[in-house]
Write an enzyme that holds these catalytic residues in place. Structure first.
Site, PDB file in Angstrom:
ATOM      1  N   ASN A   1       0.811  -1.218   0.000  1.00 36.49           N
ATOM      2  CA  ASN A   1       0.000   0.000   0.000  1.00 36.49           C
ATOM      3  C   ASN A   1       0.844   1.268   0.000  1.00 36.49           C
ATOM      4  O   ASN A   1       0.398   2.310  -0.467  1.00 36.49           O
ATOM      5  CB  ASN A   1      -0.947   0.021   1.203  1.00 36.49           C
ATOM      6  CG  ASN A   1      -0.248  -0.247   2.511  1.00 36.49           C
ATOM      7  OD1 ASN A   1       0.464  -1.237   2.662  1.00 36.49           O
ATOM      8  ND2 ASN A   1      -0.433   0.634   3.470  1.00 36.49           N
TER       9      ASN A   1
ATOM     10  N   CYS B   1       2.815   9.495  12.886  1.00 31.99           N
ATOM     11  CA  CYS B   1       3.055  10.494  13.946  1.00 31.99           C
ATOM     12  C   CYS B   1       2.466   9.988  15.252  1.00 31.99           C
ATOM     13  O   CYS B   1       1.393   9.413  15.263  1.00 31.99           O
ATOM     14  CB  CYS B   1       2.327  11.798  13.635  1.00 31.99           C
ATOM     15  SG  CYS B   1       2.597  12.389  11.986  1.00 31.99           S
TER      16      CYS B   1
HETATM   17  C1  PLP Z   1      -2.654  -3.454   2.029  1.00 33.14           C
HETATM   18  C2  PLP Z   1      -3.796  -3.169   2.944  1.00 33.14           C
HETATM   19  N1  PLP Z   1      -4.253  -4.137   3.728  1.00 33.14           N
HETATM   20  C3  PLP Z   1      -5.297  -3.946   4.547  1.00 33.14           C
HETATM   21  C4  PLP Z   1      -5.940  -2.734   4.605  1.00 33.14           C
HETATM   22  C5  PLP Z   1      -7.107  -2.564   5.519  1.00 33.14           C
HETATM   23  O1  PLP Z   1      -8.301  -2.514   4.780  1.00 33.14           O
HETATM   24  P1  PLP Z   1      -9.616  -1.832   5.414  1.00 33.14           P
HETATM   25  O2  PLP Z   1      -9.383  -0.351   5.354  1.00 33.14           O
HETATM   26  O3  PLP Z   1     -10.730  -2.271   4.534  1.00 33.14           O
HETATM   27  O4  PLP Z   1      -9.745  -2.333   6.792  1.00 33.14           O
HETATM   28  C6  PLP Z   1      -5.479  -1.675   3.813  1.00 33.14           C
HETATM   29  C7  PLP Z   1      -6.107  -0.343   3.893  1.00 33.14           C
HETATM   30  O5  PLP Z   1      -5.455   0.675   3.758  1.00 33.14           O
HETATM   31  C8  PLP Z   1      -4.384  -1.900   2.943  1.00 33.14           C
HETATM   32  O6  PLP Z   1      -3.920  -0.938   2.143  1.00 33.14           O
END
Ligand code: PLP
Length: 378
Positions: free
Chosen positions: A149, A325
């Site tokens: 992410n 942070c």
């Molecule tokens: C790679 C990854 N895994 C898990 C999540 C968690 O997902 P949710 O926001 O639906 O709980 C996110 C959310 O940012 C993510 O980017």
């Protein structure tokens, strides 16, 4: 002008998704467990949604379980396996997971599990030799973030799944960022569990999915009624499930166009920074098949990330920093630390995540302002 370049955080609900959901909020609002016609009609909608998703992801509809989000899906995968299989005491994950996985793994450590956190190289790719060395008879599950992410790294899933298969170890992938942003085919991926979240691809927040391959030994996290084959209780969120299904269909349908347009935009972004003589570093793999389309994680030498996001925000440009942070410190994220971004760059890291609705005009506006802000703060 407002320019939203934070699509990896969340996305807007698209019009077609919103329209698809609407009838299930005020007209067809029955409970799928009810035995009257209003319930039976909704049960059929739910079944059709699962069959549609199964045909898009290439699995059996009985292997799909709706959850409230990606975080729940990953928590269920890890804890549900751990609570069901007491004979194996080790888990392998990576240093670049989302907190949904990291914190679930850390919780399991408090219950006595040994968790190994795999190193990654400078682009965020998992150390496969280390995985091969660590995996063994006592390993319960390997949990890997398929597409990162923060820095967009798409892992070498074929190599990872081959190692897990050879060791007869469950493989869970966090595909929250991957779904509709790269090809997903469960016939060839060789994974046992996969987490998905709707709000990353223009469905609403509050609906996710866990794929559980038939034969996987897992128990419930949420107990109650007999929904979801008695494995995940709670009345199904049908309007959002319909939205999720529509968004998935749309996303998969438009993938080829999306990928090439976003990669072009990302290249254009870097070209303009080069032309302006900006000293930056692209964290993660080069733009192309190993990187999520539209993800630009950039560090600007000698700047402060909070200053940059403050001035970008003032200009109506919404991005994420690469820092976590708390009240006393601003620390670079665990992902940036794991790929060892140099000290003089790491504190000014920004993730620009371009999305399906980003326009060229918006990009130009964001770039004009970014370059101006970098010059002003010099
Ligand atoms: C790679 C990854 N895994 C898990 C999540 C968690 O997902 P949710 O926001 O639906 O709980 C996110 C959310 O940012 C993510 O980017």
């Amino acid at each position: 002008m407002e320019v939203y370049l934070d699509n990896a955080s969340t996305t807007k609900v698209s019009k077609v998704v919103f329209d698809a959901m609407k009838p299930y909020l005020q007209e067809e609002y029955g409970n799928p467990s009810s035995l009257h016609d209003k319930g039976i009609r909704i049960r059929k909608v739910l079944n059709t949604a699962k069959k549609t998703i199964a045909s898009l992801l290439h699995c059996d509809h009985n292997e799909l379980y709706f959850t409230s989000c990606g975080t729940e899906a990953s928590n269920w995968a890890l804890k549900g396996l751990a609570f069901a299989n007491h004979t194996k005491g080790e888990i392998i994950t990576t240093k670049v997971e989302h907190h949904a996985t990291l914190h679930a793994a850390q919780f399991l450590e408090t219950m006595g599990y040994i968790v190994h956190y795999l190193d990654v190289d400078s682009q965020g790719f998992v150390d496969l030799d280390q995985l091969t060395r660590l995996i063994g008879d006592n390993t319960l599950v390997v949990s890997i973030i398929l597409a990162n992410n923060e820095i967009g790294t798409i892992q070498n899933l074929a190599a990872i799944s081959a190692i897990c298969e050879a060791a007869s170890v469950y493989l869970h992938v966090d595909a929250v960022q991957a779904i509709t942003h790269m090809p997903i085919d469960l016939r060839t991926m060789n994974v046992d569990l996969m987490s998905v979240s709707g709000h990353k691809f223009h469905a609403p927040k509050g609906v996710g999915l866990l794929y559980i391959k038939d034969g996987t030994h897992i128990v419930n996290l949420i107990h109650g009624g007999q929904q979801e084959n008695d494995l995940r209780s709670g009345t199904e969120n049908v309007p959002y499930i319909v939205g999720f299904t529509t968004a998935l269909e749309q996303g998969i349908d438009h993938y080829a166009d999306y990928e090439s347009r976003l990669n072009d935009y990302a290249r254009y972004f870097l070209k303009r920074l080069d032309e302006a003589g900006v000293d930056y570093r692209l964290n993660g793999p080069p733009i192309g098949p190993d990187r999520l389309p539209g993800n630009l994680n950039l560090s600007f030498k000698g700047y402060d990330g909070m200053d940059l996001t403050y001035y970008l925000n003032k200009a109506g440009i919404y991005v994420s920093t690469g820092s976590a942070c708390d009240s006393t410190s601003i620390d670079p994220s665990h992902v940036l630390q794991a790929i060892r971004v140099p000290e003089d760059y790491i504190h000014a890291t920004i993730r620009f995540s371009i999305g399906a609705y980003t326009t060229k005009d918006q990009l130009d506006y964001a770039l004009d302002n970014l370059i101006r802000i970098l010059n002003d703060l010099k």
